[in-house]
Write a protein that holds these residues in place. Structure first.
Motif, PDB file in Angstrom:
ATOM      1  N   GLY A 102      67.241  44.695  54.250  1.00 19.11           N
ATOM      2  CA  GLY A 102      67.052  45.022  52.837  1.00 19.11           C
ATOM      3  C   GLY A 102      67.190  46.503  52.569  1.00 19.11           C
ATOM      4  N   ASN A 103      66.642  47.323  53.461  1.00 14.07           N
ATOM      5  CA  ASN A 103      66.750  48.766  53.293  1.00 14.07           C
ATOM      6  C   ASN A 103      68.203  49.219  53.374  1.00 14.07           C
ATOM      7  OD1 ASN A 103      65.550  51.595  53.317  1.00 14.07           O
ATOM      8  ND2 ASN A 103      66.627  51.597  55.273  1.00 14.07           N
ATOM      9  N   GLY A 104      68.953  48.654  54.316  1.00 10.83           N
ATOM     10  CA  GLY A 104      70.365  49.017  54.440  1.00 10.83           C
ATOM     11  C   GLY A 104      71.162  48.616  53.214  1.00 10.83           C
ATOM     12  N   CYS A 105      70.862  47.433  52.656  1.00  5.05           N
ATOM     13  CA  CYS A 105      71.550  46.991  51.440  1.00  5.05           C
ATOM     14  C   CYS A 105      71.313  47.965  50.287  1.00  5.05           C
ATOM     15  CB  CYS A 105      71.072  45.599  51.047  1.00  5.05           C
ATOM     16  SG  CYS A 105      71.662  44.252  52.098  1.00  5.05           S
ATOM     17  N   LEU A 106      70.061  48.377  50.120  1.00  5.13           N
ATOM     18  CA  LEU A 106      69.739  49.299  49.035  1.00  5.13           C
ATOM     19  C   LEU A 106      70.357  50.666  49.292  1.00  5.13           C
ATOM     20  CD1 LEU A 106      68.300  50.006  46.433  1.00  5.13           C
ATOM     21  CD2 LEU A 106      66.188  50.340  47.731  1.00  5.13           C
ATOM     22  N   ASP A 107      70.305  51.132  50.516  1.00  3.51           N
ATOM     23  CA  ASP A 107      70.836  52.455  50.852  1.00  3.51           C
ATOM     24  C   ASP A 107      72.324  52.540  50.535  1.00  3.51           C
ATOM     25  OD1 ASP A 107      71.799  54.784  52.312  1.00  3.51           O
ATOM     26  OD2 ASP A 107      69.879  54.788  53.335  1.00  3.51           O
ATOM     27  N   ALA A 108      73.102  51.577  51.013  1.00  5.31           N
ATOM     28  CA  ALA A 108      74.550  51.627  50.815  1.00  5.31           C
ATOM     29  C   ALA A 108      74.925  51.444  49.348  1.00  5.31           C
ATOM     30  CB  ALA A 108      75.230  50.560  51.676  1.00  5.31           C
ATOM     31  N   SER A 109      74.299  50.477  48.673  1.00  4.89           N
ATOM     32  CA  SER A 109      74.699  50.183  47.295  1.00  4.89           C
ATOM     33  C   SER A 109      74.300  51.301  46.339  1.00  4.89           C
ATOM     34  CB  SER A 109      74.090  48.855  46.839  1.00  4.89           C
ATOM     35  OG  SER A 109      72.678  48.873  46.919  1.00  4.89           O
ATOM     36  N   MET A 110      73.113  51.904  46.526  1.00  8.50           N
ATOM     37  CA  MET A 110      72.705  52.971  45.609  1.00  8.50           C
ATOM     38  C   MET A 110      73.564  54.219  45.830  1.00  8.50           C
ATOM     39  SD  MET A 110      69.033  54.235  47.143  1.00  8.50           S
ATOM     40  CE  MET A 110      68.942  55.307  48.600  1.00  8.50           C
ATOM     41  N   ASN A 111      73.985  54.471  47.076  1.00  2.93           N
ATOM     42  CA  ASN A 111      74.890  55.602  47.309  1.00  2.93           C
ATOM     43  C   ASN A 111      76.270  55.338  46.721  1.00  2.93           C
ATOM     44  OD1 ASN A 111      73.947  58.025  49.010  1.00  2.93           O
ATOM     45  ND2 ASN A 111      72.946  56.303  50.034  1.00  2.93           N
ATOM     46  N   ALA A 112      76.725  54.084  46.778  1.00  2.00           N
ATOM     47  CA  ALA A 112      78.004  53.750  46.142  1.00  2.00           C
ATOM     48  C   ALA A 112      77.915  53.961  44.632  1.00  2.00           C
ATOM     49  CB  ALA A 112      78.378  52.300  46.458  1.00  2.00           C
ATOM     50  N   HIS A 113      76.799  53.557  44.026  1.00  2.00           N
ATOM     51  CA  HIS A 113      76.637  53.789  42.592  1.00  2.00           C
ATOM     52  C   HIS A 113      76.541  55.275  42.289  1.00  2.00           C
ATOM     53  CE1 HIS A 113      74.535  54.020  38.673  1.00  2.00           C
ATOM     54  NE2 HIS A 113      75.362  53.031  38.391  1.00  2.00           N
ATOM     55  N   ALA A 114      75.891  56.041  43.165  1.00  2.00           N
ATOM     56  CA  ALA A 114      75.814  57.487  42.970  1.00  2.00           C
ATOM     57  C   ALA A 114      77.197  58.115  42.947  1.00  2.00           C
ATOM     58  CB  ALA A 114      74.959  58.115  44.072  1.00  2.00           C
ATOM     59  N   VAL A 115      78.105  57.584  43.759  1.00  2.00           N
ATOM     60  CA  VAL A 115      79.490  58.070  43.746  1.00  2.00           C
ATOM     61  C   VAL A 115      80.131  57.818  42.387  1.00  2.00           C
ATOM     62  CG1 VAL A 115      81.794  57.674  44.696  1.00  2.00           C
ATOM     63  CG2 VAL A 115      79.834  57.888  46.233  1.00  2.00           C
ATOM     64  N   HIS A 116      79.905  56.617  41.809  1.00  2.00           N
ATOM     65  CA  HIS A 116      80.466  56.314  40.494  1.00  2.00           C
ATOM     66  C   HIS A 116      79.895  57.239  39.417  1.00  2.00           C
ATOM     67  CE1 HIS A 116      82.290  53.014  42.430  1.00  2.00           C
ATOM     68  NE2 HIS A 116      81.267  52.183  42.404  1.00  2.00           N
ATOM     69  N   VAL A 117      78.592  57.520  39.506  1.00  2.00           N
ATOM     70  CA  VAL A 117      77.975  58.426  38.538  1.00  2.00           C
ATOM     71  C   VAL A 117      78.552  59.829  38.688  1.00  2.00           C
ATOM     72  CG1 VAL A 117      75.807  59.525  37.860  1.00  2.00           C
ATOM     73  CG2 VAL A 117      75.839  57.092  38.398  1.00  2.00           C
ATOM     74  N   GLU A 118      78.717  60.282  39.924  1.00  2.00           N
ATOM     75  CA  GLU A 118      79.287  61.602  40.148  1.00  2.00           C
ATOM     76  C   GLU A 118      80.705  61.682  39.604  1.00  2.00           C
ATOM     77  OE1 GLU A 118      78.799  64.576  43.744  1.00  2.00           O
ATOM     78  OE2 GLU A 118      80.239  63.020  44.267  1.00  2.00           O
ATOM     79  N   LYS A 119      81.485  60.618  39.801  1.00  2.00           N
ATOM     80  CA  LYS A 119      82.848  60.583  39.265  1.00  2.00           C
ATOM     81  C   LYS A 119      82.827  60.638  37.747  1.00  2.00           C
ATOM     82  CE  LYS A 119      86.971  57.634  39.204  1.00  2.00           C
ATOM     83  NZ  LYS A 119      87.927  58.711  39.551  1.00  2.00           N
ATOM     84  N   ALA A 120      81.874  59.953  37.142  1.00  2.00           N
ATOM     85  CA  ALA A 120      81.770  59.963  35.687  1.00  2.00           C
ATOM     86  C   ALA A 120      81.375  61.335  35.156  1.00  2.00           C
ATOM     87  CB  ALA A 120      80.747  58.912  35.235  1.00  2.00           C
ATOM     88  N   TYR A 121      80.476  62.003  35.847  1.00  2.00           N
ATOM     89  CA  TYR A 121      80.042  63.333  35.413  1.00  2.00           C
ATOM     90  C   TYR A 121      81.131  64.376  35.617  1.00  2.00           C
ATOM     91  CZ  TYR A 121      75.189  62.936  33.975  1.00  2.00           C
ATOM     92  OH  TYR A 121      74.051  62.673  33.266  1.00  2.00           O
ATOM     93  N   GLY A 122      81.992  64.166  36.574  1.00  2.00           N
ATOM     94  CA  GLY A 122      83.047  65.139  36.836  1.00  2.00           C
ATOM     95  C   GLY A 122      82.557  66.399  37.506  1.00  2.00           C
ATOM     96  N   ARG A 123      81.372  66.363  38.105  1.00  2.00           N
ATOM     97  CA  ARG A 123      80.839  67.505  38.842  1.00  2.00           C
ATOM     98  C   ARG A 123      79.878  66.979  39.909  1.00  2.00           C
ATOM     99  NH1 ARG A 123      75.568  68.657  37.147  1.00  2.00           N
ATOM    100  NH2 ARG A 123      74.967  67.843  35.103  1.00  2.00           N
ATOM    101  N   PRO A 124      79.573  67.778  40.917  1.00  2.00           N
ATOM    102  CA  PRO A 124      78.696  67.298  41.987  1.00  2.00           C
ATOM    103  C   PRO A 124      77.279  66.997  41.495  1.00  2.00           C
ATOM    104  CG  PRO A 124      79.922  69.242  42.687  1.00  2.00           C
ATOM    105  CD  PRO A 124      80.132  69.118  41.209  1.00  2.00           C
TER     106      PRO A 124
END
Length: 436
Positions: free
Chosen positions: A118-140
């Motif tokens: 369960g921890n691994g599922c949350l870790d990978a998926s929340m980091n993948a979503h963080a990538v999408h948010v970073e792409k949307a913001y256009g900055r780190p």
């Protein structure tokens, strides 16, 4: 210089809400994992196992986490992070109760395997979503997310101390946390971005609207080039072609393994270093890890701004160099104050490295962000688990402080390899930055 594109999503309420939701999941993950950590002594005593047996069970937790990362990464790419992240958060929360309810060693082993998954599922998926948010913001923005994971650890320590003071056992504490965490995992779900391709299309529309509104004051050529690039990405995704993971992803994964091996070694050996090598009292020795953790958190809070100004290559290269200098000072200095300085530099240097690697993996192919992040995070997690063991093995042949020179070598190799971040979207960002 920062490009005009940095910060395009700041005034978009949908993106702000998605960023806040991502913070919530990082804090949740840090809290759930921290609550397990603070309950380890009590659970170990209750099921009557040795430290060696517990160490073996922790390997099962790591194996479950690695498997969960691989599964969740692929599911996030297929079904979208808006679906997978809250489901993973609920799963991680629910399985936290299992170690507290385990009546014996074998049930504890199974409980840790499930909680790790369960921890691994949350870790990978929340980091993948963080990538999408970073792409949307256009900055780190990735490093700030990782900083809030540490905030979750602080919450866990306070909650665990409060529960212990109230006389609550592991079953009650972890059971209550599991129930609360399951609810918390579902509340921010609606604010999450859908994930590719919907999220990227929405981001492209947002960027296009902002570019049109500010055409008179922004560089129109750069805006047009970015719009064409986004359109080309969308066309490529619509074609349905999924490239296999390039060698660059595996290089990022190996670098993550080396950096997280360093982090794992610091977590378990920093305090013991001051106590056994420099002869400090246990109370003083504990500040070695405290110093390292404090500068790690501060560094992650600052790393996004530094990355926006100088680029991810500089964060990884000079951060690794700083860490190498810090751990070398700690390893060879006979003075306690210098050891504190060394551990502080080590934490500061490492602080921004992993977020840059995760971000680069996610941006390498937006349609496979979850899969690529899970590969890098999974191998990195193995490094985190291996770090304490590797240092322990080396103490059979040399002094503890001398084993830290291996960490110096790993940081040096990482610094020399930092150029791998220049390819793909990061190169485009650096190129765009140089034109303004």
């Amino acid at each position: 210089m920062e490009t005009v594109r940095y910060g395009v999503g700041v005034n978009n309420p949908t993106l702000r809400a998605a960023r806040v939701a991502t913070f919530a999941y990082f804090i949740l993950n840090g809290t759930l994992l921290g609550l397990w950590v603070v309950q380890i002594p009590a659970i170990e005593d209750r099921v009557d196992i040795s430290h060696a047996t517990l160490g073996g069970f922790l390997v099962l937790l790591g194996a479950g986490a690695f498997a969960g990362m691989q599964v969740a990464g692929r599911l996030a790419d297929r079904h979208g992070t808006r679906v997978v992240v809250p489901a993973a958060g609920a799963l991680c929360s629910a399985t936290l109760a299992l170690p507290g309810l385990s009546p014996g060693p074998w049930t504890l082993a199974g409980a840790l395997l499930l909680f790790g998954f369960g921890n691994g599922c949350l870790d990978a998926s929340m980091n993948a979503h963080a990538v999408h948010v970073e792409k949307a913001y256009g900055r780190p923005v990735m490093s700030a997310f990782h900083a809030t994971f540490s905030v979750g650890g602080v919450i866990a320590a306070l909650a665990g101390a409060g529960a212990a003071s109230a006389g609550a056992g592991p079953a009650v504490t972890l059971g209550a946390a599991a129930a609360a965490g399951t609810v918390i995992a579902l509340v921010p779900a609606r604010a999450l971005l859908p994930g590719p391709p919907d999220a990227d299309t929405a981001v492209a529309r947002t960027d296009t609207a902002i570019a049109e509104t500010n055409a008179a004051i922004a560089e129109p050529a750069a805006g047009a080039a970015e719009t064409r690039a986004a359109a080309a990405q969308d066309d490529g995704r619509q074609g349905g072609r999924r490239r296999p993971a390039p060698g660059r992803i595996w290089i990022l994964a190996v670098l993550a393994l080396m950096i997280m091996l360093c982090e794992g070694a610091a977590n378990d050996w920093s305090a013991l270093h001051l106590k056994s090598v420099l002869g400090t009292p246990a109370g003083v020795a504990a500040f070695a890890y405290g110093t390292y953790a404090a500068t790690m958190t501060i560094g992650r809070l600052l790393a996004d701004r530094v990355s926006a100004r100088f680029g991810p290559v500089a964060i990884l290269r000079y951060g690794s160099v700083t860490a190498a200098v810090g751990i070398t000072v700690a390893a060879v200095s006979p003075w306690v104050w210098a050891a504190f300085v060394g551990w502080a530099l080590f934490g500061l240097g490492l602080s921004g490295c992993i977020p840059q690697l995760f971000s680069a993996a996610g941006h390498a192919d937006p349609a496979a962000a979850g899969t690529n992040v899970s590969r890098v995070a999974g191998l990195g997690y193995l490094g985190m688990l291996a770090g304490p063991a590797v240092i322990g093995w080396l103490t059979h042949v040399t002094a503890l402080n001398h084993t830290f020179l291996l960490l110096t070598l790993l940081c040096a190799v990482t610094a020399a390899s930092a150029g791998v971040l220049r390819t793909g979207p990061d190169r485009a960002r650096e190129t765009a930055g140089s034109t303004h």
